[in-house]
Design a protein around this motif. Structure first.
Motif, short mmCIF file in Angstrom:
data_model
loop_
_atom_site.label_atom_id
_atom_site.label_comp_id
_atom_site.label_asym_id
_atom_site.label_seq_id
_atom_site.Cartn_x
_atom_site.Cartn_y
_atom_site.Cartn_z
N SER A 219 64.17 85.29 22.03
CA SER A 219 64.42 83.96 22.34
C SER A 219 65.35 83.87 23.65
O SER A 219 66.37 84.55 23.60
CB SER A 219 65.11 82.92 21.37
OG SER A 219 65.49 81.85 21.83
N PHE A 220 64.91 83.09 24.59
CA PHE A 220 65.72 82.63 25.78
C PHE A 220 66.45 81.38 25.63
O PHE A 220 67.30 81.26 26.57
CB PHE A 220 64.82 82.52 27.06
CG PHE A 220 63.97 83.79 27.59
CD1 PHE A 220 64.61 84.56 28.60
CD2 PHE A 220 62.84 84.32 27.14
CE1 PHE A 220 64.26 85.77 29.16
CE2 PHE A 220 62.35 85.51 27.73
CZ PHE A 220 62.81 85.98 28.79
N ASN A 221 66.78 81.04 24.57
CA ASN A 221 67.30 79.99 24.08
C ASN A 221 68.51 80.24 23.45
O ASN A 221 68.99 81.18 23.21
CB ASN A 221 66.45 78.86 23.11
CG ASN A 221 65.17 78.45 23.82
OD1 ASN A 221 64.97 78.26 24.77
ND2 ASN A 221 64.10 78.15 23.02
N ASP A 225 69.51 81.08 15.99
CA ASP A 225 69.88 82.72 16.08
C ASP A 225 69.32 83.36 14.82
O ASP A 225 68.66 82.89 13.82
CB ASP A 225 71.13 82.97 16.40
CG ASP A 225 72.16 82.67 15.30
OD1 ASP A 225 71.75 81.73 14.33
OD2 ASP A 225 73.17 83.03 15.24
N ALA A 226 69.95 84.83 14.59
CA ALA A 226 69.43 85.47 13.19
C ALA A 226 70.10 84.99 12.22
O ALA A 226 69.40 85.09 11.02
CB ALA A 226 70.04 87.03 13.43
N ASP A 227 71.10 84.00 12.27
CA ASP A 227 71.41 83.20 10.79
C ASP A 227 70.45 82.21 10.53
O ASP A 227 70.27 82.38 9.27
CB ASP A 227 72.81 82.56 11.11
CG ASP A 227 73.97 83.44 11.32
OD1 ASP A 227 73.93 84.55 10.84
OD2 ASP A 227 74.85 83.01 12.20
N GLN A 228 69.76 81.55 11.19
CA GLN A 228 68.57 80.76 10.77
C GLN A 228 67.50 81.61 10.33
O GLN A 228 66.93 81.13 9.43
CB GLN A 228 68.15 80.11 12.01
CG GLN A 228 67.55 78.90 11.64
CD GLN A 228 68.24 77.58 11.03
OE1 GLN A 228 69.42 77.69 11.15
NE2 GLN A 228 67.73 77.27 9.88
N GLU A 256 76.72 79.45 18.87
CA GLU A 256 77.54 79.52 17.72
C GLU A 256 77.18 80.38 16.94
O GLU A 256 75.83 80.62 16.68
CB GLU A 256 77.44 78.15 17.05
CG GLU A 256 78.87 77.76 16.19
CD GLU A 256 78.69 76.32 15.79
OE1 GLU A 256 79.82 75.66 15.98
OE2 GLU A 256 77.55 75.75 15.54
N SER A 257 77.95 81.53 16.81
CA SER A 257 77.55 82.51 15.89
C SER A 257 78.65 82.91 14.88
O SER A 257 79.98 82.69 15.14
CB SER A 257 77.59 83.88 17.08
OG SER A 257 77.26 84.97 15.87
N ARG A 258 78.15 83.29 13.70
CA ARG A 258 78.97 83.81 12.64
C ARG A 258 79.51 84.90 12.70
O ARG A 258 80.20 85.71 11.74
CB ARG A 258 78.31 83.54 11.19
CG ARG A 258 78.17 82.09 11.02
CD ARG A 258 77.16 81.77 9.83
NE ARG A 258 76.53 80.52 9.57
CZ ARG A 258 75.78 80.12 8.84
NH1 ARG A 258 75.32 80.72 7.93
NH2 ARG A 258 75.40 79.06 8.73
N HIS A 259 78.83 85.96 13.83
CA HIS A 259 79.43 87.28 13.97
C HIS A 259 80.73 87.40 14.24
O HIS A 259 81.45 86.79 15.18
CB HIS A 259 78.56 87.71 15.25
CG HIS A 259 78.49 89.43 15.11
ND1 HIS A 259 79.65 90.11 15.15
CD2 HIS A 259 77.50 90.19 14.99
CE1 HIS A 259 79.34 91.31 15.25
NE2 HIS A 259 78.09 91.48 14.87
N MET A 260 81.62 88.11 13.51
CA MET A 260 82.93 88.18 13.44
C MET A 260 83.43 88.55 14.88
O MET A 260 84.64 88.25 15.18
CB MET A 260 83.58 89.25 12.30
CG MET A 260 83.14 88.65 10.91
SD MET A 260 84.10 87.13 10.41
CE MET A 260 85.65 87.63 10.61
N SER A 261 82.96 89.66 15.42
CA SER A 261 83.25 89.79 16.73
C SER A 261 83.07 89.18 18.02
O SER A 261 83.19 89.37 19.08
CB SER A 261 83.11 91.44 17.01
OG SER A 261 81.52 91.48 16.81
N MET A 262 82.43 87.87 17.97
CA MET A 262 81.88 87.22 18.84
C MET A 262 83.06 85.95 19.17
O MET A 262 83.55 85.46 18.21
CB MET A 262 80.59 86.63 18.59
CG MET A 262 79.26 87.58 18.48
SD MET A 262 79.03 88.59 19.70
CE MET A 262 78.10 87.35 20.76
N LYS A 263 82.98 85.62 20.39
CA LYS A 263 83.57 84.24 20.79
C LYS A 263 82.83 83.16 20.21
O LYS A 263 81.71 83.42 19.84
CB LYS A 263 84.03 84.37 22.04
CG LYS A 263 84.82 85.36 22.71
CD LYS A 263 84.88 85.34 24.04
CE LYS A 263 83.64 85.42 25.24
NZ LYS A 263 83.87 85.38 26.50
#
Length: 513
Positions: A219-221, A225-228, A256-263
């Motif tokens: 995705s270019f959007n 994301d992978a959570d979905q 918006e990401s749930r990845h712990m190491s992401m801003k």
């Protein structure tokens, strides 16, 4: 074991637009302008709009100039705290002011403007690459862009300092865009449903009954994301779709990401690596990349430096049977990604991999042939550019090969977008529930508990669903999903089989985040 088809689905912004998300640059700039104009209007200044404010202040813009401090004291502190004004906001005001009328639609092409500005300020300040500025205004435009980023102190205009200043402001500009997209996603409950159904439609097209469609999403959007992926797969399994999303990768980040190491916001705008090479053809590859100060603005560099790669939770399939491109303009800014993907899956050497390009017909039926021709030309240009990496013997044959092997298709999506279709389906599902609610005074039909729950869900909605706006519909779905009314209504109506069937069908279709 059932047979399977491996599909690579490449999503451009047209995918999100088709699913009802206002995600274009034009949508963002309209939101931005409305908010900044509101701030200027409340500030008590002589200017009436943000554009006027920038134009009047441009002569004094320097490194120490801080619009946010000036305006924050006079007006909306909260908005400016979360969405600060940047030098890039000012640049786009100037581009819109000075660009040739014949090219006015290009003023908000964010990544092309970035390429032109960083090239002008860091490499060659004598001319613009491809921005079509009015010839008689070129000098004024150039000087005013310099004032946006240059410091009044000459020592602070060293290219390394200037580059950092531009990149720091770009990070803030990207964060503002992320805030806008995040707000649109959160306020549009039908968007995720529409996206799920469109993925299902594309993946199942041409796949035989009983075959499993394994989908990799590139995705270019910045929205889903992978959570979905996980919630979609649960729905596909529950409804026996014979469809599974194997991987999901947002190449330019996610709002918006749930990845712990992401801003919280990790999206990037940038320029393509090939732009550096194209503008330095006289240099060797190594010297060009090592010495070019624009390297920090390239997408590849920023994907690494901003840790966007951490968003990828699984790898792509090693082999794909079909590549679907949906809603991507195929502009040169992203050619390097397509070239890499075509090489990865050996598009030329394969004798079975199909390539499908879906486009949305923007104009009326009188020009549909012209639009189809334009999209065919874009695809051919992309393929020819890719073939140049294969060697001279393949350069002019790849399109012929794909056509002769029946592996190339350009397909119109039709005028009705996925969002409108899903909206119609959901309204049809809700309609019987509205009719039940309107009969809530009939004691023979509903118990007190059923009356109370249904009345609560339908509170603040119009009795005639045909009068509902998109906001009414999204509010209704949000209440169902986020306040637990789905399960409570299903439980309350468990003895009323006809009504219960409506609730269960709607609940299953809406699903969970």
């Amino acid at each position: 074991m059932a047979n399977s088809k491996n599909i690579l689905l490449i999503m451009g912004n047209g995918f999100d637009l088709s699913c009802g998300l206002k995600s274009s640059y034009n949508d963002f700039f309209e939101w931005r302008k409305n908010n900044l104009d509101r701030i200027i209007e409340k500030s008590g200044l002589d200017e009436k709009t943000f554009d006027e404010y920038v134009e009047n202040e441009i002569n004094s813009i320097g490194y120490k100039k801080n619009f946010n401090e000036d305006l924050r004291e006079k007006t909306d502190k909260e908005y400016l705290k979360n969405n600060p004004i940047t030098r890039w906001d000012c640049v786009f005001v100037l581009v819109k002011k000075y660009i040739s009328p014949d090219h006015i639609k290009e003023w908000n092409d964010v990544e092309n403007v970035i390429l032109n500005v960083v090239t002008f300020l860091l490499v060659n300040d004598k001319k613009w690459l491809n921005l079509k500025i009015r010839e008689d205004q070129n000098k004024f435009f150039s000087e005013e862009v310099k004032r946006c980023f240059y410091s009044k102190k000459p020592l602070e205009n060293d290219k390394a300092i200037l580059s950092k200043r531009m990149l720091d402001d770009l990070n803030i500009f990207e964060s503002n865009f992320a805030n806008y997209i995040r707000g649109e996603v959160h306020s549009n409950e039908l968007y995720k449903i529409s996206a799920r159904e469109l993925i299902k439609k594309l993946a199942r097209r041409g796949v035989k009954e009983g075959e499993i469609a394994n989908v990799d999403i590139f995705s270019f959007n910045y929205s889903l994301d992978a959570d979905q992926r996980r919630s979609y797969n649960e729905y596909f399994e529950r409804t026996n779709c014979n469809l599974r999303i194997n991987s999901w990768y947002n190449i330019h980040g996610i709002v918006e990401s749930r990845h712990m190491s992401m801003k919280k916001s990790n999206i990037i705008f940038g320029i393509d690596m090939t732009d550096l090479l194209d503008n330095n053809k006289q240099s060797t590859l190594t010297n060009t990349l090592l010495n070019d100060p624009r390297i920090e603005f390239t997408k590849s560099f920023r994907i690494i430096s901003e840790h966007v790669n951490l968003l990828r939770d699984t790898a792509l399939n090693s082999e794909e049977d079909k590549i679907i491109i949906y809603g991507h303009s195929l502009n040169a800014m992203d050619y390097s990604y397509f070239r890499t993907l075509f090489e990865m899956f050996r598009l030329y050497e394969s004798n079975k991999m199909a390539l499908e390009l879906y486009y949305y017909p923007m104009n009326d039926t009188d020009t549909i042939h012209t639009e189809e021709r334009a999209n065919v030309e874009k695809l051919v240009n992309l393929l020819v550019t890719y073939s140049k990496t294969l060697g001279n013997q393949y350069e002019n044959s790849i399109v012929d090969k794909l056509v002769l092997e029946n592996r190339l298709s350009v397909i119109s999506t039709g005028k009705e977008n996925e969002y409108n279709k899903i909206k119609s389906d959901v309204i049809n599902d809700i309609k019987p529930i509205i009719e039940i609610g309107n009969k809530k005074g009939d004691s023979d039909l509903l118990s007190p508990t059923e009356k109370f729950l249904l009345g609560t869900v339908l509170s603040n909605t119009k009795p005639d669903i045909s009068e509902w706006t998109d906001n009414d519909l999204n509010s209704f779905i949000n209440k169902w999903k986020n306040k637990g009314y789905m399960d409570r209504l299903i439980n309350a109506f468990k003895k009323n089989e006809d009504i219960l069937k409506n609730f269960k069908e709607l609940a299953d279709f809406i699903g969970e985040d």
